[in-house]
Design an enzyme around this catalytic site. Structure first.
Site, PDB file in Angstrom:
ATOM      1  N   LYS A 230       0.782  -1.203  -0.088  1.00  0.00           N
ATOM      2  CA  LYS A 230      -0.083  -0.176   0.025  1.00  0.00           C
ATOM      3  C   LYS A 230       0.771   1.229   0.072  1.00  0.00           C
ATOM      4  CE  LYS A 230      -3.680   2.276   2.844  1.00  0.00           C
ATOM      5  NZ  LYS A 230      -4.446   2.251   3.886  1.00  0.00           N
TER       6      LYS A 230
ATOM      7  N   SER B 224      -9.183   2.211   2.753  1.00  0.00           N
ATOM      8  CA  SER B 224      -8.379   2.964   1.924  1.00  0.00           C
ATOM      9  C   SER B 224      -7.395   2.068   1.126  1.00  0.00           C
ATOM     10  CB  SER B 224      -7.591   4.265   2.604  1.00  0.00           C
ATOM     11  OG  SER B 224      -6.888   3.441   3.775  1.00  0.00           O
TER      12      SER B 224
ATOM     13  N   SER C 262      -9.629  -0.696   6.670  1.00  0.00           N
ATOM     14  CA  SER C 262      -8.921  -0.295   5.471  1.00  0.00           C
ATOM     15  C   SER C 262      -8.304  -1.580   4.705  1.00  0.00           C
ATOM     16  CB  SER C 262      -8.022   0.885   5.317  1.00  0.00           C
ATOM     17  OG  SER C 262      -8.912   2.162   5.724  1.00  0.00           O
TER      18      SER C 262
END
Length: 533
Positions: free
Chosen positions: A99, A174, A198
């Protein structure tokens, strides 16, 4: 330049304070002693963990932007790079994405935002180092939402991240890029970040597996943070086996992250992969003696789709075919989780993004904040309304309810005790990960309220476990049609979107979550609902 009376006046205004005229010289002198100390500290080179560029060179770096998305159809990549790990480790031959809030030295880190456009970290996150030490190859950074904030997937400046099962629909956030890339099969594993769901939300909406481990089990060193008391990083993968393997590589105390109180050192970790027993035999009872708790309040969201409700209940009762006992349990305080975590996340994140970093003894990623601070109108105009809204709500709440953050933290600790009590009666808790299937992206010109409504209810079963710290695994268990508001044409009714089931365990008992989730995964083909074996 030393402090001046003008600087003192600015401080007085910020503190709603008027210094006595006879004491102004004294306070200015005290400010200048602080100024001198700060200038001395700033003159000393920063100190971050060294990077093994020679052992792990970074090559083939390709950054994606709004106008350079060729080969990035789902908008899942923020950048690609190749960093090869050692030979012979448990991840040998495996490719992993990170990420894009996880630092990888020498590789651009966009953090899902345009407010800082040229940040290149000088350090590797511990999780990145451990992937390489275990033989994995890091192949790039996956898109994340603007400043890693938001449960949808339309806030990245590179464009909306597309659900691999239906273009125009959200992957969740996210860790949106990880969800898209793994869900599409482009890559089989990645490291996501989880501040309120997330990891688990995009995993659920994209038909993959994701784990938010016990708070502190996986070091957060070298990761851009939102709210340090809630932030986690963790494995995402195509299967429970992949997630267990990646957890084995990245977990354990690193000697730097001061939030890892109670975490074992890496060589004393449990064997997580052994918890996922294979091969599965149709006649065996791999969960004999296990009690699975169906959490009543986990099915009480006003946003709960009837299709998700039925799918997850049926999936939970399938544990009986694996030898487990399924019992309904109740934790009324679970229904307060959304409000509690709203307060902690909004107020905590608002302070972190303003650079008010305190009370940590770990690594501070100062290079990013040197580029970010101070905020001005031009910078605020670059971020999504989710980030602006958090800043506004945080400042408002700290002023009007000055003890609300502390109150929420205390109540969450009480709620943790309530989960712990029920988890003495059952081995795991189960519920829908997300109460509804993926929703459509909002229009590009959507206002703050419309954008916020697109994420309503998504964190109701996930966020509270960031606060309590319990491990929480999501696995895919079937498909559901879109919600009525997302069916714009008759043919849209034929769309089918993944649904996830969340499995929550006792503190530090990732093995049980993986065992239970792995047994279900071995028992049924989630895409068809057919029994394996």
């Amino acid at each position: 330049m030393p402090a001046t009376f003008e600087d003192l006046a600015i401080v007085e205004k910020r503190l709603n304070l008027t210094v006595k005229p006879t004491e102004r010289d004294d306070y200015l002198a005290l400010m200048n002693s602080t100024d001198a100390a700060a200038r001395l500290v700033m003159s000393i080179p920063d100190y971050t963990p060294p990077v093994s560029y020679g052992l792990y060179p970074r090559t083939d770096i390709q950054k994606f932007g709004p106008g350079s998305n060729e080969g990035n159809d789902l908008r899942g990549w923020a950048c690609k790079a190749t960093v090869k790990g050692k030979k012979g480790g448990i991840l040998d031959g495996r490719e992993v994405c990170l990420k894009d809030n996880i630092c990888l030295a020498g590789v651009p880190c966009q953090f899902g935002t345009n407010v800082v456009k040229d940040f290149v970290p000088e350090l590797d996150a511990t999780v990145a180092t451990r992937i390489l030490e275990h033989g994995g190859t890091i192949v790039g950074k996956a898109t994340c939402e603007d400043m890693s904030h938001g449960a949808a997937s339309f806030t990245s400046p590179n464009g909306p991240v597309q659900n691999p099962y239906a273009l125009g629909f959200s992957t969740g956030g996210s860790s949106s890029g990880c969800g898209a890339l793994i869900g599409s099969g482009e890559i089989s594993m990645g490291i996501g970040g989880d501040q309120g769901g997330s990891i688990r939300i995009p995993a659920s909406l994209c038909g993959i597996v994701g784990l938010k481990a016990t708070f502190g089990l996986i070091p957060y060193t070298g990761v851009l943070s939102s709210e340090t008391s809630l932030d986690h990083v963790g494995p995402m993968g195509s299967t429970v086996v992949d997630v267990a393997l990646l957890l084995q590589a990245i977990a354990g105390y690193d000697g730097i992250d001061d939030r890892q109180l109670g975490a074992p050192v890496p060589h004393l970790l449990p064997n997580y992969s052994s918890a996922v027993k294979r091969p599965f035999s149709k006649s065996s009872m791999p969960l004999a003696g296990i009690k699975v708790g169906l959490l009543k309040e986990g099915f009480q969201s006003k946003y709960l789709s009837p299709h998700v409700d039925l799918l997850v209940r049926n999936a939970i009762y399938k544990f009986q075919d694996l030898g487990a006992e399924v019992v309904q349990v109740s934790i009324p305080g679970h229904l307060n989780g959304g409000a509690l975590m709203h307060v902690l996340n909004k107020l905590g994140s608002s302070q972190a993004r303003l650079g008010r970093a305190t009370a940590r003894r770990g690594v501070y990623v100062n290079g990013y904040f040197e580029k970010l601070l101070p905020w001005d109108q031009e910078k605020w105009d670059e971020v999504h309304s989710f980030v602006q809204g958090t800043a506004i709500s945080g400042e408002y709440a700290f002023h009007k309810y000055p003890t609300v953050y502390g109150r929420a933290a205390n109540i969450v600790r009480k709620l943790k005790e309530e989960y712990d009590a029920v988890l003495k009666q059952v081995d795991v808790l189960t519920m829908p990960t997300v109460p509804c299937p993926a929703r459509r992206h909002v229009p590009p010109n959507a206002g703050p309220l419309e954008a916020s409504k697109a994420t309503a209810g998504l964190v109701e079963n996930t966020a509270i476990f960031n606060g309590t710290g319990h491990p929480a695994l999501t696995i895919p268990i079937g498909f559901a049609p879109p919600g009525e508001d997302d069916i714009l044409r008759p043919e849209d009714a034929q769309i089918r979107l993944p649904v996830g089931m969340q499995i929550v365990g006792r503190m530090w008992d990732e093995e049980m979550c993986l065992r239970v989730g792995g047994a279900w995964e071995d028992g049924w083909e989630w895409r068809t609902g057919e029994r394996k074996g």
